[in-house]
Scaffold this motif. Structure first.
Motif, PDB file in Angstrom:
ATOM      1  N   MET A  54       0.980  -1.021   0.553  1.00  0.00           N
ATOM      2  CA  MET A  54       0.331  -0.495  -0.211  1.00  0.00           C
ATOM      3  C   MET A  54       1.098   1.513   0.300  1.00  0.00           C
ATOM      4  O   MET A  54       0.498   1.756  -0.576  1.00  0.00           O
ATOM      5  N   VAL A  55       1.851   0.909   0.740  1.00  0.00           N
ATOM      6  CA  VAL A  55       2.497   2.301   1.231  1.00  0.00           C
ATOM      7  C   VAL A  55       3.508   2.355  -0.774  1.00  0.00           C
ATOM      8  O   VAL A  55       3.836   4.508  -1.102  1.00  0.00           O
ATOM      9  N   GLN A  56       3.644   1.287  -1.185  1.00  0.00           N
ATOM     10  CA  GLN A  56       4.090   1.491  -2.541  1.00  0.00           C
ATOM     11  C   GLN A  56       3.381   2.296  -3.924  1.00  0.00           C
ATOM     12  O   GLN A  56       3.980   2.750  -4.756  1.00  0.00           O
ATOM     13  N   TYR A  57       2.226   1.859  -3.365  1.00  0.00           N
ATOM     14  CA  TYR A  57       1.191   2.474  -4.376  1.00  0.00           C
ATOM     15  C   TYR A  57       1.392   3.456  -4.281  1.00  0.00           C
ATOM     16  O   TYR A  57       1.025   4.196  -5.473  1.00  0.00           O
TER      17      TYR A  57
ATOM     18  N   THR B 203       0.061   9.712  -9.363  1.00  0.00           N
ATOM     19  CA  THR B 203       0.255  10.740  -9.621  1.00  0.00           C
ATOM     20  C   THR B 203       0.374  11.798  -8.395  1.00  0.00           C
ATOM     21  O   THR B 203       0.770  12.547  -8.555  1.00  0.00           O
ATOM     22  N   SER B 204      -0.722  11.332  -7.269  1.00  0.00           N
ATOM     23  CA  SER B 204      -0.516  12.600  -6.129  1.00  0.00           C
ATOM     24  C   SER B 204      -0.007  11.777  -5.485  1.00  0.00           C
ATOM     25  O   SER B 204      -1.567  11.662  -4.036  1.00  0.00           O
TER      26      SER B 204
ATOM     27  N   ASN C 149       1.705  13.000   1.432  1.00  0.00           N
ATOM     28  CA  ASN C 149       2.554  12.506   3.089  1.00  0.00           C
ATOM     29  C   ASN C 149       1.591  12.346   4.087  1.00  0.00           C
ATOM     30  O   ASN C 149       2.372  11.460   4.762  1.00  0.00           O
ATOM     31  N   SER C 150       0.639  12.823   4.508  1.00  0.00           N
ATOM     32  CA  SER C 150       0.380  11.762   5.354  1.00  0.00           C
ATOM     33  C   SER C 150      -0.026  10.118   5.282  1.00  0.00           C
ATOM     34  O   SER C 150      -0.508  10.098   6.283  1.00  0.00           O
ATOM     35  N   ASN C 151      -1.080  10.619   3.614  1.00  0.00           N
ATOM     36  CA  ASN C 151      -1.999   8.714   4.032  1.00  0.00           C
ATOM     37  C   ASN C 151      -0.424   7.703   4.274  1.00  0.00           C
ATOM     38  O   ASN C 151      -0.500   6.425   4.783  1.00  0.00           O
ATOM     39  N   ILE C 152       0.837   8.571   3.886  1.00  0.00           N
ATOM     40  CA  ILE C 152       1.230   7.371   3.984  1.00  0.00           C
ATOM     41  C   ILE C 152       2.483   7.192   5.568  1.00  0.00           C
ATOM     42  O   ILE C 152       2.393   5.867   5.915  1.00  0.00           O
TER      43      ILE C 152
ATOM     44  N   GLU D  82      10.319  20.794   0.070  1.00  0.00           N
ATOM     45  CA  GLU D  82      10.609  19.381   1.075  1.00  0.00           C
ATOM     46  C   GLU D  82      10.136  18.086   0.646  1.00  0.00           C
ATOM     47  O   GLU D  82      10.462  17.486   1.408  1.00  0.00           O
ATOM     48  N   ILE D  83       8.822  19.182   0.777  1.00  0.00           N
ATOM     49  CA  ILE D  83       7.761  17.679  -0.221  1.00  0.00           C
ATOM     50  C   ILE D  83       7.952  16.644  -0.718  1.00  0.00           C
ATOM     51  O   ILE D  83       8.242  15.633  -0.799  1.00  0.00           O
ATOM     52  N   GLU D  84       8.324  17.412  -1.990  1.00  0.00           N
ATOM     53  CA  GLU D  84       8.907  16.455  -3.108  1.00  0.00           C
ATOM     54  C   GLU D  84      10.581  15.621  -2.777  1.00  0.00           C
ATOM     55  O   GLU D  84      10.280  14.477  -3.001  1.00  0.00           O
ATOM     56  N   SER D  85      11.256  16.580  -2.016  1.00  0.00           N
ATOM     57  CA  SER D  85      12.682  15.214  -0.940  1.00  0.00           C
ATOM     58  C   SER D  85      12.322  14.056  -0.317  1.00  0.00           C
ATOM     59  O   SER D  85      13.142  13.126  -0.260  1.00  0.00           O
ATOM     60  N   LEU D  86      10.897  14.411   0.782  1.00  0.00           N
ATOM     61  CA  LEU D  86      10.085  13.265   1.295  1.00  0.00           C
ATOM     62  C   LEU D  86       9.492  12.245   0.655  1.00  0.00           C
ATOM     63  O   LEU D  86      10.420  11.111   1.027  1.00  0.00           O
ATOM     64  N   LEU D  87       9.234  12.606  -0.400  1.00  0.00           N
ATOM     65  CA  LEU D  87       8.243  11.765  -0.513  1.00  0.00           C
ATOM     66  C   LEU D  87       9.682  10.308  -1.740  1.00  0.00           C
ATOM     67  O   LEU D  87       9.117   9.442  -1.897  1.00  0.00           O
TER      68      LEU D  87
END
Length: 552
Positions: free
Chosen positions: A363-366, A371-372, A375-378, A482-487
């Motif tokens: 699920m995390v990988q999915y 496409t969007s 980060n909170s869902n992960i 920061e979001i892009e780096s985290l993802l």
């Protein structure tokens, strides 16, 4: 610009937490026969609970874990056809097996039995006017067998026969991959000195190489309708005469014939019944006597042979003569071993680990590949995996660059399934050497899962995704970079972890097959293309007419 705490953590994570997808290996545990103290291996190393320390590149514990979890299952052993394990087991009283042939005679020497009649029927040879013969063979006593994992009946020179060569020839001889009659004769000759009635291996379905049809079994011949549609010989699959496993006639095998594709498909269909756990339960394995060629202490010469190779290329070719002799000695000892073992249900323990993490990691990988991705869902998924291990004292310290605060949580996650064994001297002392090997595999696997998942969760915490634990100093929250780096960090780590684990439950037809189809992997002797065996991938094939003649 990245906040200082998040920048530090992401840089540390990206540089230290990525793992290689190749074998990763296993520090052998101590010998239980000489020590009754609690387990003093990986768990007690001073740096063991640092989430930034990844496994050794030569470790094989995760491979031991995965192969043991796959025993007697058709799907994973079709993909990884080069077996690395030999396990004693029994065929219980009353088990019915099948042997197709051109006459009603009981074999006077070693022969092959199918576990399902669909597999046996392709050897049922005869004319349409007289029919063909299938022997039903029933176990009157427990039959002692040795199970060889992988696709040990795939007549291919690149590794499926290696573990049989160890017993049949005392060396790995790739050019003898087609020498089936010599192989079964030699293996049964070896078995005469030990309580071994036969050998279990896998082809399109599972089969048993039975050494003596006059000992422990009841044989009943049944005259079946032949596949032939005329008075001529039924030669679409095998010609009348010698058994097709005889070296001189095996080359005439024509199982790709499109004349009767339903017969070929039904062999695939019957094999699919044993695709996933628990697999074919008619063979009951004794994991307390497991011998693994992924045991780096037993066969150290294979470590260098595997280095840098994809798992599909792992095989026993290159094993030293000394290691081979030691392995054979261990196999011989396993056939007569009387140690009861610990009583631990290793199969269930391993499946508990897989069930706990397989869907959530997927699920995390999915989410990360969508496409969007949110980060909170992960973070929600990471918390779900780690919640049973989140101690009330787990919270960041003032030193934002340190991750020591999460070590107790990491340790609890990694040892939950093994601590009761390692902390109990009485129980631990009862483990056989094979159980120690499995224990190490479980521990290494859970440690790496928990290390990666915990590290990802920590990054989420420091990014402010769990404000009850930590709030970043910036009031604006995460900026886009920061979001892009985290993802990107999360995506890299979860992909590397799942590739390293390589669990067969993640190998699927995507999109899923329709009701009239069956998801299948390329298997010997069926071929869809010239390079399909290099990296077998699943494909939907029809299970109703018109069949795909290129497959069957």
């Amino acid at each position: 610009m990245l906040s200082r705490s998040l920048q530090s953590l992401l840089g540390l994570s990206l540089s230290l937490s990525l793992v290689e997808a190749a074998q990763i290996p296993f520090i052998a545990p101590h010998e239980t026969s000489t020590s009754a103290v609690p387990f003093a291996g990986l768990e007690n190393q001073s740096d063991n609970w640092d989430i930034n320390v990844s496994p050794n590149e030569n470790a094989t514990g995760h491979l031991i874990f995965e192969t043991v979890s796959s025993f007697m299952q058709h799907w994973p052993n079709t993909r990884y056809r080069n077996g690395h394990n030999i396990v004693p087991g029994i065929v219980p009283v009353g088990t019915v097996l099948y042997h197709g042939r051109g006459d009603s005679n009981t074999p006077t020497g070693p022969e092959w039995l199918a576990t399902d009649p669909e597999h046996s029927y392709i050897f049922c040879r005869g004319q349409a006017s007289t029919g063909c013969w299938q022997l039903t063979v029933t176990a009157l006593r427990p039959l002692n067998v040795l199970y060889l994992d992988g696709s040990g009946a795939a007549k291919m020179p690149d590794g499926p026969m290696d573990s049989q060569d160890v017993l049949a020839f005392g060396e790995i001889i790739p050019e003898k991959y087609i020498a089936e009659r010599e192989r079964i004769k030699n293996m049964c000759q070896w078995a005469k000195d030990f309580p071994v009635d036969g050998f279990v291996r896998m082809e399109m379905d599972f089969e048993i190489m039975l050494c003596d049809f006059s000992d422990g079994v009841q044989v009943e011949p049944i005259n079946l309708r032949s596949r032939g549609n005329s008075g001529g010989p039924d030669s679409e699959f095998y010609p009348p005469g010698p058994h097709p496993y005889d070296d001189t006639s095996f080359a005439q095998l024509d199982i790709n014939s499109s004349a009767l594709p339903n017969t070929g498909f039904e062999v695939i269909h019957s094999g699919s019944w044993h695709r996933y756990y628990p697999g074919d339960t008619r063979i009951q394995l004794d994991l307390t006597r497991l011998i693994s060629f992924y045991d780096t202490e037993l066969v150290p010469s294979l470590v260098a042979e595997r280095l840098g190779k994809d798992r599909l290329k792992h095989r026993l070719l290159g094993i030293s003569q000394e290691d081979l002799q030691n392995a054979v000695k261990r196999i011989e000892e396993a056939t007569t071993a009387t140690e009861p073992g610990s009583g631990i249900d290793w199969k269930t323990l391993i499946q508990l680990v897989i069930k706990r993490f397989e869907n959530r990691l997927e699920m995390v990988q999915y989410i990360l590949n969508s496409t969007s991705p949110g980060n909170s869902n992960i973070q929600i998924q990471l918390v779900a995996m780690l919640r049973p291990y989140m101690l009330s004292t787990t919270k960041p310290t003032q030193d934002l660059a340190s991750t020591e605060w999460v070590s107790p949580m990491f340790k609890l996650c990694a040892t939950t399934y093994t601590k009761y064994i390692t902390a109990n001297p009485s129980l631990h002392s009862r483990l056989t050497a094979s159980e120690e090997l499995i224990l190490g595999g479980v521990h290494e696997t859970t440690r790496e899962i928990c290390r990666v998942v915990t590290g990802m969760w920590v990054d989420g915490v420091m990014a402010g995704l769990d404000p009850d634990l930590y709030k970043p100093s910036t009031t604006e929250g995460l900026v886009e970079t920061e979001i892009e780096s985290l993802l990107a960090s999360w995506k890299e780590r979860i992909s590397s972890l799942m590739k390293w684990l390589d669990w067969s439950v993640w190998l699927k037809c995507r999109p899923a097959c329709g009701f009239e189809e069956l998801c299948e992997l390329p298997m010997w002797p069926f071929r869809r293309g010239t390079d399909e065996f290099e990296d077998p991938q699943p494909k939907c094939i029809r299970r109703m007419a018109p069949f795909d003649s290129s497959w069957v």
